[in-house]
Design a protein around this motif. Sequence first.
Motif, short mmCIF file in Angstrom:
data_model
loop_
_atom_site.label_atom_id
_atom_site.label_comp_id
_atom_site.label_asym_id
_atom_site.label_seq_id
_atom_site.Cartn_x
_atom_site.Cartn_y
_atom_site.Cartn_z
N MET A 1 44.71 44.87 51.69
CA MET A 1 45.35 45.36 52.83
C MET A 1 45.17 46.87 52.53
O MET A 1 45.15 47.51 51.73
CB MET A 1 46.76 44.78 52.72
N GLN A 2 45.01 47.20 53.92
CA GLN A 2 44.68 48.86 54.04
C GLN A 2 46.13 49.74 54.02
O GLN A 2 47.05 48.87 54.03
CB GLN A 2 44.18 48.91 55.53
N LYS A 6 51.52 56.02 59.90
CA LYS A 6 51.93 55.81 61.03
C LYS A 6 51.27 55.34 62.37
O LYS A 6 51.84 54.77 63.27
CB LYS A 6 52.78 57.13 61.50
N GLN A 7 50.05 55.91 62.18
CA GLN A 7 49.25 55.17 63.38
C GLN A 7 49.22 53.75 63.27
O GLN A 7 49.13 53.26 64.48
CB GLN A 7 47.68 56.01 63.25
N ILE A 8 48.99 53.13 62.40
CA ILE A 8 48.65 51.87 62.09
C ILE A 8 49.95 51.04 62.52
O ILE A 8 49.89 50.16 63.43
CB ILE A 8 48.28 51.21 60.70
N GLU A 25 54.18 37.02 64.18
CA GLU A 25 52.96 37.92 63.57
C GLU A 25 53.51 39.17 63.29
O GLU A 25 52.90 39.64 62.08
CB GLU A 25 51.86 37.83 64.56
N LEU A 26 54.02 40.09 64.01
CA LEU A 26 54.70 41.41 63.65
C LEU A 26 55.42 41.27 62.34
O LEU A 26 55.26 42.15 61.51
CB LEU A 26 55.38 41.92 64.52
N VAL A 27 56.37 40.33 62.13
CA VAL A 27 57.14 39.95 61.15
C VAL A 27 56.31 39.60 59.91
O VAL A 27 56.70 40.13 58.63
CB VAL A 27 58.40 39.03 61.23
N ASP A 28 55.31 38.85 59.99
CA ASP A 28 54.49 38.31 58.94
C ASP A 28 54.06 39.71 58.26
O ASP A 28 53.93 39.81 57.25
CB ASP A 28 53.76 37.32 59.32
N TRP A 29 53.20 40.52 59.32
CA TRP A 29 52.66 41.49 58.85
C TRP A 29 53.45 42.56 58.11
O TRP A 29 53.25 43.09 57.13
CB TRP A 29 51.79 42.20 60.20
N MET A 35 55.40 43.73 50.63
CA MET A 35 54.98 43.04 49.42
C MET A 35 53.82 43.54 48.86
O MET A 35 53.58 43.71 47.69
CB MET A 35 54.88 41.70 49.46
N GLU A 36 52.86 43.54 49.55
CA GLU A 36 51.35 43.61 48.96
C GLU A 36 50.68 45.12 49.43
O GLU A 36 49.69 45.71 49.04
CB GLU A 36 50.39 42.82 49.44
N GLY A 37 51.01 45.52 50.36
CA GLY A 37 50.36 46.70 50.98
C GLY A 37 50.71 48.15 50.43
O GLY A 37 51.73 48.27 49.54
N GLU A 38 50.10 49.11 50.73
CA GLU A 38 50.25 50.51 50.41
C GLU A 38 50.48 51.31 51.51
O GLU A 38 49.89 51.37 52.35
CB GLU A 38 48.97 50.87 49.69
#
Length: 92
Positions: A1-2, A6-8, A25-29, A35-38
């Motif tokens: 995951m990238q 704030k832009q994303i 989809e927004l909630v899942d993202w 959990m996994e993102g930086e």
Amino acid sequence: MQIITKQILVQKILDYLNRKMTLQELVDWAEDGMMEGEISEENFDVIRDIIAALGLADVQVFGLSWDDCYEYLFKLGYRPGEKPSFSKKLGF
């Protein structure tokens, strides 16, 4: 995951508001991001807080209103009707 910037995050909220993605989809993202993102160190607290709220948006008690989205966009520096300073990166 990238790295979540704030832009994303602005783009994800706009995609939801413009019906390019569903609430689920927004909630899942957002859940994956927590959990996994930086998260970008720049504006870390704001980004983290908004992602956490989006991750709970499918819970009836919390939900997600247009006013919530507007507030989140405002906190991220986006003003509806104006192009954000990072608009070239978002393709506006």
